[in-house]
Design an enzyme around this catalytic site. Structure first.
Site, mmCIF file in Angstrom:
data_model
loop_
_atom_site.group_PDB
_atom_site.id
_atom_site.type_symbol
_atom_site.label_atom_id
_atom_site.label_comp_id
_atom_site.label_asym_id
_atom_site.label_seq_id
_atom_site.Cartn_x
_atom_site.Cartn_y
_atom_site.Cartn_z
ATOM 1 N N CYS A 128 -2.143 9.350 2.259
ATOM 2 C CA CYS A 128 -1.786 8.762 0.961
ATOM 3 C C CYS A 128 -2.818 9.132 -0.091
ATOM 4 O O CYS A 128 -2.489 9.324 -1.252
ATOM 5 C CB CYS A 128 -1.637 7.258 1.088
ATOM 6 S SG CYS A 128 -3.005 6.486 1.924
ATOM 7 N N GLU A 188 0.881 -1.178 0.000
ATOM 8 C CA GLU A 188 0.000 0.000 0.000
ATOM 9 C C GLU A 188 0.907 1.213 0.000
ATOM 10 O O GLU A 188 1.428 1.596 1.048
ATOM 11 C CB GLU A 188 -0.876 -0.008 1.263
ATOM 12 C CG GLU A 188 -1.842 -1.172 1.346
ATOM 13 C CD GLU A 188 -3.093 -0.961 0.519
ATOM 14 O OE1 GLU A 188 -3.296 0.161 0.003
ATOM 15 O OE2 GLU A 188 -3.866 -1.905 0.371
HETATM 16 P P1 NAP Z 1 8.318 4.794 4.402
HETATM 17 O O1 NAP Z 1 9.543 5.568 4.566
HETATM 18 O O2 NAP Z 1 8.259 3.804 3.288
HETATM 19 O O3 NAP Z 1 8.054 4.064 5.797
HETATM 20 C C1 NAP Z 1 6.988 3.190 5.992
HETATM 21 C C2 NAP Z 1 7.457 2.036 6.860
HETATM 22 O O4 NAP Z 1 8.443 1.303 6.133
HETATM 23 C C3 NAP Z 1 8.138 2.502 8.138
HETATM 24 O O5 NAP Z 1 7.873 1.578 9.167
HETATM 25 C C4 NAP Z 1 9.600 2.475 7.752
HETATM 26 O O6 NAP Z 1 10.465 2.382 8.831
HETATM 27 C C5 NAP Z 1 9.640 1.229 6.909
HETATM 28 N N1 NAP Z 1 10.767 1.159 5.989
HETATM 29 C C6 NAP Z 1 11.253 2.126 5.175
HETATM 30 N N2 NAP Z 1 12.309 1.667 4.464
HETATM 31 C C7 NAP Z 1 12.482 0.384 4.838
HETATM 32 C C8 NAP Z 1 13.421 -0.637 4.464
HETATM 33 N N3 NAP Z 1 14.362 -0.409 3.556
HETATM 34 N N4 NAP Z 1 13.327 -1.837 5.070
HETATM 35 C C9 NAP Z 1 12.372 -2.078 5.977
HETATM 36 N N5 NAP Z 1 11.448 -1.160 6.376
HETATM 37 C C10 NAP Z 1 11.509 0.049 5.808
HETATM 38 O O7 NAP Z 1 7.054 5.706 4.243
HETATM 39 P P2 NAP Z 1 6.827 7.127 4.907
HETATM 40 O O8 NAP Z 1 7.410 8.136 3.985
HETATM 41 O O9 NAP Z 1 7.227 7.157 6.311
HETATM 42 O O10 NAP Z 1 5.219 7.159 4.852
HETATM 43 C C11 NAP Z 1 4.527 7.966 4.013
HETATM 44 C C12 NAP Z 1 4.253 7.260 2.708
HETATM 45 O O11 NAP Z 1 3.327 6.211 2.942
HETATM 46 C C13 NAP Z 1 3.615 8.170 1.692
HETATM 47 O O12 NAP Z 1 4.178 7.918 0.428
HETATM 48 C C14 NAP Z 1 2.157 7.745 1.720
HETATM 49 O O13 NAP Z 1 1.450 8.042 0.548
HETATM 50 C C15 NAP Z 1 2.282 6.281 1.980
HETATM 51 N N6 NAP Z 1 1.043 5.721 2.547
HETATM 52 C C16 NAP Z 1 0.326 4.843 1.796
HETATM 53 C C17 NAP Z 1 -0.868 4.338 2.287
HETATM 54 C C18 NAP Z 1 -1.703 3.368 1.498
HETATM 55 O O14 NAP Z 1 -2.575 2.756 2.073
HETATM 56 N N7 NAP Z 1 -1.481 3.191 0.209
HETATM 57 C C19 NAP Z 1 -1.319 4.742 3.539
HETATM 58 C C20 NAP Z 1 -0.546 5.632 4.276
HETATM 59 C C21 NAP Z 1 0.651 6.122 3.765
HETATM 60 P P3 NAP Z 1 11.238 3.687 9.415
HETATM 61 O O15 NAP Z 1 10.192 4.586 9.952
HETATM 62 O O16 NAP Z 1 12.114 3.100 10.460
HETATM 63 O O17 NAP Z 1 11.989 4.300 8.271
#
Ligand code: NAP
Length: 474
Positions: free
Chosen positions: A262, A228
């Protein structure tokens, strides 16, 4: 990155948390696997009462739970309360509907009495983001708990207190040990958990960055996954849209949760007959926001979740302006030192602009002018992302025709975007794959086991997997 609670309004570091040890991971996986073995044979109805109790607990403790969210990621207290209540409704929904959704499906077949039975798949690994710390967890927990899949999870590094509060609520609702276990994992440890043979599925909500890393690990170890991811959702204002409705909804569609949703409307695509009026009204609404203490009911725009997120958004805005975009409106900076981002409206974003078709995760609106509805749909689809969308048109019927032409996972016509337990949530293209919530959501991590029964062997003409002509060659 360290797991820390930092209040983005006061910038106070409240607590730092230790990362999980190898022993923590082993204990959690062993416990989850043991529970899966037990749940494998327990009917769905033995688990659903826990979900009703969890829903009640969320309602009873709404304010305390909401305060954790506001303190940790800065959202308005009223929005945090709303998130808690939405979680309660998701838990109730699966408590009420899981048995029916997971009923076996009979198949009319010459092979015998055939049915698809819905069994748990096994232990799941969930990786979740900070923007709706409880809702994201409930979306994955409630349906999969009903199915019988235990979960270990890694929450975002900046929402550890929310991660623990959710785990604690699940325990207090009476879920058996191992149902849901929070682990403060490093990225490398996430890879180790995914590789573990006890883990059968992986669910991530987050950005393309996290999604790519986790989907790669899931693929490498042949684990089913759902992703997602982000969105650059279009809000189409069609030629015959009711502008009173548009003007009421558009600012909320961008500024709710400080623009960190998102499915926020990130690209407003407006037909030329409405363009000037639209911009004027959006500017009025953006100018009227009051930035301040998110606990204060008079505040209408919260700080962003972290300094890092604010800086990233500023870099994106700067790059867009350097690339030729116009800053049609920029709000006065906030008086407080919190991580506030002044609401901003960008126009004149050409196709070669770095912001074109990209997600800006905060209170920044991109507004595009198009000559007609066809061009609006074309522009809406001209992005690598496809998560959600909104269309305003003269009638619901006409709006739905435009919606059906959009390459995206979900569209709301003539209304605000909402996520509800009965509605499938998910995207296409780089917004991810699979669905959470709804019927498809609960089926994501189910073993749809085919069972064909008869009282004596089958003498149908095919005899086996192969047609009769080949059958004798084997
Ligand atoms: P993110 O950086 O991808 O982080 C999301 C989760 O993934 C966090 O727990 C993060 O941990 C973990 N993560 C990141 N890189 C990783 C890796 N290489 N290995 C393992 N885990 C990893 O996302 P964000 O920027 O914080 O969140 C916002 C994004 O989420 C936006 O793009 C938004 O649109 C999207 N989103 C999508 C939905 C949907 O349902 N489609 C809903 C809500 C948000 P850390 O925090 O420790 O980095």
């Amino acid at each position: 990155m360290a797991y820390q609670t930092i209040n983005p309004y006061t910038n106070e570091l409240i607590q730092t948390y230790d990362e999980a040890t190898t022993e923590d991971i082993e204990t959690s996986l062993a416990q989850a696997q043991q529970l899966y073995k037990r749940w494998r044979n327990d009917p769905v109805g033995t688990r659903t009462p826990v979900l009703h109790r969890l829903a009640q607990l969320f309602r009873d403790e709404k304010d305390d739970l909401a305060k954790v969210l506001t303190t940790e990621m800065g959202k308005l207290f009223s929005e945090a309360q709303g998130e808690v209540l939405l979680c309660a409704s998701i838990a109730d929904y699966y408590a009420d509907h899981a048995e029916e959704l997971l009923m076996p499906r009979k198949i009319d077949s010459i092979a015998g009495e055939a049915q698809l039975e819905n069994h748990p798949l096994g232990v799941l690994m969930a990786v979740e983001p900070w923007n709706f710390p409880y809702y994201q967890m409930m979306r994955i927990f409630a349906p999969n708990f009903a199915v019988g899949d235990p979960i270990v999870y890694k929450h975002a590094a900046n929402t550890p207190a929310s991660a623990l509060a959710f785990e604690d609520a699940v325990k207090r609702a009476g879920a058996p040990d191992g149902s849901l276990t929070n682990l403060f994992l490093s990225y490398a440890q996430v890879g180790d958990v995914i590789a573990d043979s006890r883990v059968q599925g992986v669910a991530l909500t987050g950005s393309e960055r996290g999604g790519t890393a986790v989907a790669e690990a899931a693929g490498k170890h042949l684990k089913k996954s759902t992703m997602e991811l982000g969105g650059a959702d279009a809000f189409i204002v069609a030629h015959d849209a009711n502008m009173e409705q548009v003007n009421a909804i558009a600012p909320r569609a961008r500024l709710y949760n400080a623009g960190q949703v998102c499915t926020s409307s990130k690209r407003f695509i407006v037909t030329e007959n409405h363009y000037d009026e639209f911009l004027e009204n959006l500017k009025k609404s953006f100018a009227a926001v009051k930035m301040g203490d998110p606990m204060d009911p008079a505040t209408t725009l919260a700080p962003m979740n972290s300094k890092r997120a604010k800086e990233k958004l500023q870099e994106q805005v700067d790059a867009a302006l350097q690339g030729g975009a116009t800053a049609y409106f920029v709000h006065e900076p906030a008086e407080d030192d919190g991580q506030f981002f002044p609401p901003t409206i960008l126009t004149d974003i050409a196709k070669d602009n770095p912001a074109y078709g990209k997600e800006m995760f905060g209170p920044v609106a991109q507004v595009y002018k198009v000559k007609d509805d066809d061009e609006a749909v074309e522009l809406a689809n001209d992005t690598d992302l496809g998560l959600g969308g909104i269309v305003f048109a003269g009638t619901g019927e006409y709006g739905a025709q435009l919606a059906s032409r959009m390459e995206t996972g979900q569209v709301f016509v003539n209304t605000f975007f909402s996520s509800l337990p009965e509605l499938e949530f998910g995207g296409v293209k780089k917004s991810g794959f699979g669905r959470e919530l709804g019927h498809n959501g609960i089926m994501s991590f189910v073993n749809q086991e085919l069972v064909v029964k008869r009282d004596a062997p089958n003498d149908n003409e095919f005899g086996g997997l192969v047609a009769p002509a080949h059958y004798h060659d084997l």
